[in-house]
Motif scaffolding. Sequence first.
Motif, PDB file in Angstrom:
ATOM      1  N   ASP A  44      -6.266   2.116   1.134  1.00 43.63           N
ATOM      2  CA  ASP A  44      -5.470   1.429   0.118  1.00 43.63           C
ATOM      3  C   ASP A  44      -5.335  -0.051   0.450  1.00 43.63           C
ATOM      4  O   ASP A  44      -5.393  -0.906  -0.431  1.00 43.63           O
ATOM      5  CB  ASP A  44      -4.076   2.053   0.036  1.00 43.63           C
ATOM      6  CG  ASP A  44      -4.089   3.314  -0.798  1.00 43.63           C
ATOM      7  OD1 ASP A  44      -5.200   3.733  -1.166  1.00 43.63           O
ATOM      8  OD2 ASP A  44      -3.012   3.864  -1.066  1.00 43.63           O
ATOM      9  N   ARG A  45      -5.149  -0.345   1.737  1.00 36.59           N
ATOM     10  CA  ARG A  45      -4.991  -1.753   2.130  1.00 36.59           C
ATOM     11  C   ARG A  45      -6.292  -2.516   1.907  1.00 36.59           C
ATOM     12  O   ARG A  45      -6.276  -3.680   1.515  1.00 36.59           O
ATOM     13  CB  ARG A  45      -4.580  -1.833   3.598  1.00 36.59           C
ATOM     14  CG  ARG A  45      -3.115  -1.604   3.776  1.00 36.59           C
ATOM     15  CD  ARG A  45      -2.737  -1.412   5.216  1.00 36.59           C
ATOM     16  NE  ARG A  45      -1.871  -0.244   5.305  1.00 36.59           N
ATOM     17  CZ  ARG A  45      -1.821   0.578   6.327  1.00 36.59           C
ATOM     18  NH1 ARG A  45      -2.566   0.360   7.388  1.00 36.59           N
ATOM     19  NH2 ARG A  45      -1.021   1.621   6.303  1.00 36.59           N
ATOM     20  N   ARG A  64      -0.660   0.122  -4.357  1.00 41.36           N
ATOM     21  CA  ARG A  64      -1.241   1.450  -4.147  1.00 41.36           C
ATOM     22  C   ARG A  64      -0.164   2.370  -3.597  1.00 41.36           C
ATOM     23  O   ARG A  64       0.887   1.914  -3.156  1.00 41.36           O
ATOM     24  CB  ARG A  64      -2.418   1.387  -3.167  1.00 41.36           C
ATOM     25  CG  ARG A  64      -3.616   0.622  -3.683  1.00 41.36           C
ATOM     26  CD  ARG A  64      -4.337   1.405  -4.765  1.00 41.36           C
ATOM     27  NE  ARG A  64      -5.574   0.751  -5.166  1.00 41.36           N
ATOM     28  CZ  ARG A  64      -5.659  -0.289  -5.990  1.00 41.36           C
ATOM     29  NH1 ARG A  64      -4.563  -0.834  -6.484  1.00 41.36           N
ATOM     30  NH2 ARG A  64      -6.830  -0.808  -6.314  1.00 41.36           N
ATOM     31  N   LEU A  75      -6.481  -3.120  -1.795  1.00 45.09           N
ATOM     32  CA  LEU A  75      -5.485  -4.114  -2.179  1.00 45.09           C
ATOM     33  C   LEU A  75      -5.959  -5.519  -1.863  1.00 45.09           C
ATOM     34  O   LEU A  75      -5.822  -6.437  -2.673  1.00 45.09           O
ATOM     35  CB  LEU A  75      -4.178  -3.875  -1.412  1.00 45.09           C
ATOM     36  CG  LEU A  75      -3.179  -2.904  -1.999  1.00 45.09           C
ATOM     37  CD1 LEU A  75      -1.944  -2.881  -1.134  1.00 45.09           C
ATOM     38  CD2 LEU A  75      -2.821  -3.328  -3.394  1.00 45.09           C
ATOM     39  N   SER A 135       0.833  -1.208   0.000  1.00 43.40           N
ATOM     40  CA  SER A 135       0.000   0.000   0.000  1.00 43.40           C
ATOM     41  C   SER A 135       0.866   1.256   0.000  1.00 43.40           C
ATOM     42  O   SER A 135       0.358   2.346  -0.204  1.00 43.40           O
ATOM     43  CB  SER A 135      -0.917   0.003   1.223  1.00 43.40           C
ATOM     44  OG  SER A 135      -0.175   0.241   2.394  1.00 43.40           O
TER      45      SER A 135
END
Lengths: 392, 156
Positions: A256-257, A249, A260, A223
């Motif tokens: 973002d995590r 990301r 992902l 991320s």
Amino acid sequence: MATERRPLVLNMGPQHPSTHGVLRLVLELDGETVLSCEPVIGYLHTGIEKTAENLTYNQAVTVIDRMDYLSPLTNNLAYVLAVEKLLKIEVPERTRSIRVLFCELSRMASHLVWLGTAAMDMGAMSVFFYCFREREKILDLIEMTTGARMNPSYFRVGGLMADLPQGFSEKLHALLDEFPEWLDNYRKLLGTNVLWVERLRGAAVVSQEAALAYGLTGPTLRSTGVELDLRKAQPYSGYEQFEFDVPVRQNGDAYDRYELRLEEMVQSARIVRQAIDRLPDGPWHIDDWRIFPPDKHQHVEKNMEALIYHFKLFTEGFKVPAGEAYQGVEGPRGEIGCYVVSDGSARPMRVRARTPSFYNLQALPLMVKDRLIADLITAIGSIDIVLGDVDR
Amino acid sequence: MAADVLESLISRFPDLQVEEAKGHSLMLAEDGQQIALLEALKAEGFTLLVDIGMIDHWSEGREPRFDLVYILRRPTSGEAVWVKVKVGDGETPPTAIPVFHGANWPEREIYDLFGVTFAGHPNMERILMPDEWEGHPLRRDYPIVGTMPTPPLARE
């Protein structure tokens, strides 16, 4: 009367529901702002590394299972690959593909638990029920093959516990056909939910430099813009034969995590489909009775020699040449590594487990400093720790 | 490991022994050199700290009895390098925290389970075992069966 303004020291855990296990955090608070946060771990320490030293190589598989109990098969893979490196043996193509297949199924199951629990931390109860319902379908497949939902100890040195059962492929295809619909549902439930998006965006940020220095791996590292996935970078168990992408990301935050991990589930499903469609026929274990037990019906019941090998293997185990080997594999949380040292006997001299949650959790104070206490809950959810993996 | 990187390292650390193994390079550092070596490797692009581990060779009767192993990775290629240092019982190797912040917990774990203390570590306390624990369980001469009484369930 003038009052002195002092920080409040608060013990969070070890039994707080949103800490995903027995994690204790000692917080220093100014109002709702976290001034400092110190994780106190060890509540789930079970001495797995010490126990493994006193078991034979194949027995140790069963304790290695129990570190990261949400994806036990990935732990198994790191361990058996390290032992196979020491033994200098190569397992057949079919074994490697089946191992990849189950590791990716584990990753999907593990990410589903993460999604459900992280969403529940934020107050989104219903996502949890859907995720667990669908995870159970994956666990059904694992149970069908290995006999156990969790901690199956399915991978053995030199092969597997058993071949795939009849009807597995049909059930797996049915699951894979359903899978895009599950993801659609999660995206509708969470991705369009303003509360979810607003709480995740900009929370639990970690910079790329800090992520590397702290040893973060997996989605938490990716991320921050680092494209490191051991399945691509240092392929093992035949991952180089599969087509998949490594999503990355740039912001390094909780949102973002989340993105992902959803994307990783799509890629895992892609790998699983390739693995089952291209699954080669042939043996599913090595043909060496000194390491892998001879088949019971085919050999042991008919052949005295086979019976002796079988007996020796289960009473004494097999000897591994002296040396040391490390194998890192890309688990759902990051790099799971097993460092196995042999002194030439039938029991490992040392099994060192490099577990991703241990390193990922260490960066938690960094992510939550000077943020609100609500962001702390987001941060714990977003790094996806398993306390069994932290404490071992 | 690329030849030019290796050459520049060897010119800076003449005593360095390097072995190429499948999947990683192994560097055997002299005692006290490891921190400078880790720094040099970090500057060469090995910026990801993968692990710090320890192996006890007591059962083989080796002196010095411990191996301290650092595993680093190059994040762009995944290439790994090990740095290995021999540490004797009672020695205090320097901490790697100034180079890699993430060394904090693994070094505490090594202290907790092996009893090797790191010089300059800010918080050299037990991390996994209870604070009042005696002994260091991952030493090879530590018995597998418990030697301490079960702690009471509640404090009086």
